[in-house]
Design a protein around this motif. Structure first.
Motif, PDB file in Angstrom:
ATOM      1  N   VAL A  35       0.828  -1.211   0.000  1.00  0.00           N
ATOM      2  CA  VAL A  35       0.000   0.000   0.000  1.00  0.00           C
ATOM      3  C   VAL A  35       0.859   1.257   0.000  1.00  0.00           C
ATOM      4  O   VAL A  35       0.598   2.210  -0.737  1.00  0.00           O
ATOM      5  N   GLY A  36       1.892   1.291   0.823  1.00  0.00           N
ATOM      6  CA  GLY A  36       2.747   2.474   0.876  1.00  0.00           C
ATOM      7  C   GLY A  36       3.397   2.774  -0.459  1.00  0.00           C
ATOM      8  O   GLY A  36       3.478   3.937  -0.875  1.00  0.00           O
ATOM      9  N   SER A  37       3.860   1.735  -1.142  1.00  0.00           N
ATOM     10  CA  SER A  37       4.474   1.942  -2.451  1.00  0.00           C
ATOM     11  C   SER A  37       3.457   2.426  -3.476  1.00  0.00           C
ATOM     12  O   SER A  37       3.744   3.328  -4.267  1.00  0.00           O
ATOM     13  N   VAL A  38       2.260   1.847  -3.448  1.00  0.00           N
ATOM     14  CA  VAL A  38       1.228   2.250  -4.410  1.00  0.00           C
ATOM     15  C   VAL A  38       0.827   3.707  -4.188  1.00  0.00           C
ATOM     16  O   VAL A  38       0.735   4.490  -5.141  1.00  0.00           O
ATOM     17  N   VAL A  39       0.602   4.089  -2.938  1.00  0.00           N
ATOM     18  CA  VAL A  39       0.229   5.476  -2.641  1.00  0.00           C
ATOM     19  C   VAL A  39       1.388   6.420  -2.958  1.00  0.00           C
ATOM     20  O   VAL A  39       1.183   7.517  -3.476  1.00  0.00           O
ATOM     21  N   GLY A  40       2.616   5.995  -2.704  1.00  0.00           N
ATOM     22  CA  GLY A  40       3.781   6.823  -3.024  1.00  0.00           C
ATOM     23  C   GLY A  40       3.936   7.050  -4.514  1.00  0.00           C
ATOM     24  O   GLY A  40       4.228   8.171  -4.953  1.00  0.00           O
ATOM     25  N   ILE A  41       3.738   5.999  -5.299  1.00  0.00           N
ATOM     26  CA  ILE A  41       3.809   6.144  -6.754  1.00  0.00           C
ATOM     27  C   ILE A  41       2.694   7.067  -7.241  1.00  0.00           C
ATOM     28  O   ILE A  41       2.904   7.923  -8.108  1.00  0.00           O
ATOM     29  N   GLY A  42       1.506   6.917  -6.654  1.00  0.00           N
ATOM     30  CA  GLY A  42       0.404   7.811  -7.018  1.00  0.00           C
ATOM     31  C   GLY A  42       0.691   9.254  -6.640  1.00  0.00           C
ATOM     32  O   GLY A  42       0.375  10.174  -7.387  1.00  0.00           O
TER      33      GLY A  42
END
Length: 103
Positions: A35-42
């Motif tokens: 989740v952290g990576s997905v939100v960071g990429i977003g």
């Protein structure tokens, strides 16, 4: 003046509702460790998009002298984003990342 203040307040509240749901979609669709990576990429994509859009808005205002097209684009961005979400994840089912991570 108060009508304008009320319209801005409604728009800000609607945007907060939208952003809260977007972050929830990420946590609903991806496992805890991703989740952290997905939100960071977003977030990175949003920051880069903001940099590009600010430049484009400057050019549009210089060419047209009017905010009409800028406001139309900003208002339709939510609908476009909703379309992209439904095209990329029509059933909003979580991806199977375990298969992708195993060699």
């Amino acid at each position: 003046m108060w009508v304008a203040v009320a319209l801005v307040a409604v728009a800000a509240a609607a945007h907060q509702g939208w952003s809260a749901n977007i972050f929830t979609i990420a946590s609903d669709m991806f496992p805890r460790y991703a989740v952290g990576s997905v939100v960071g990429i977003g977030g990175m994509a949003g920051a880069v998009g903001g940099m590009l859009v600010s430049k484009v808005v400057g050019y549009v205002l210089e060419w047209t002298g009017s905010y009409t097209s800028v406001f139309l684009l900003a208002g339709s961005a939510y609908l476009f984003a909703l379309l992209v979400i439904h095209l990329l994840a029509p059933r909003l089912t979580p991806p199977n990342l375990d298969e992708a991570l195993t060699p």
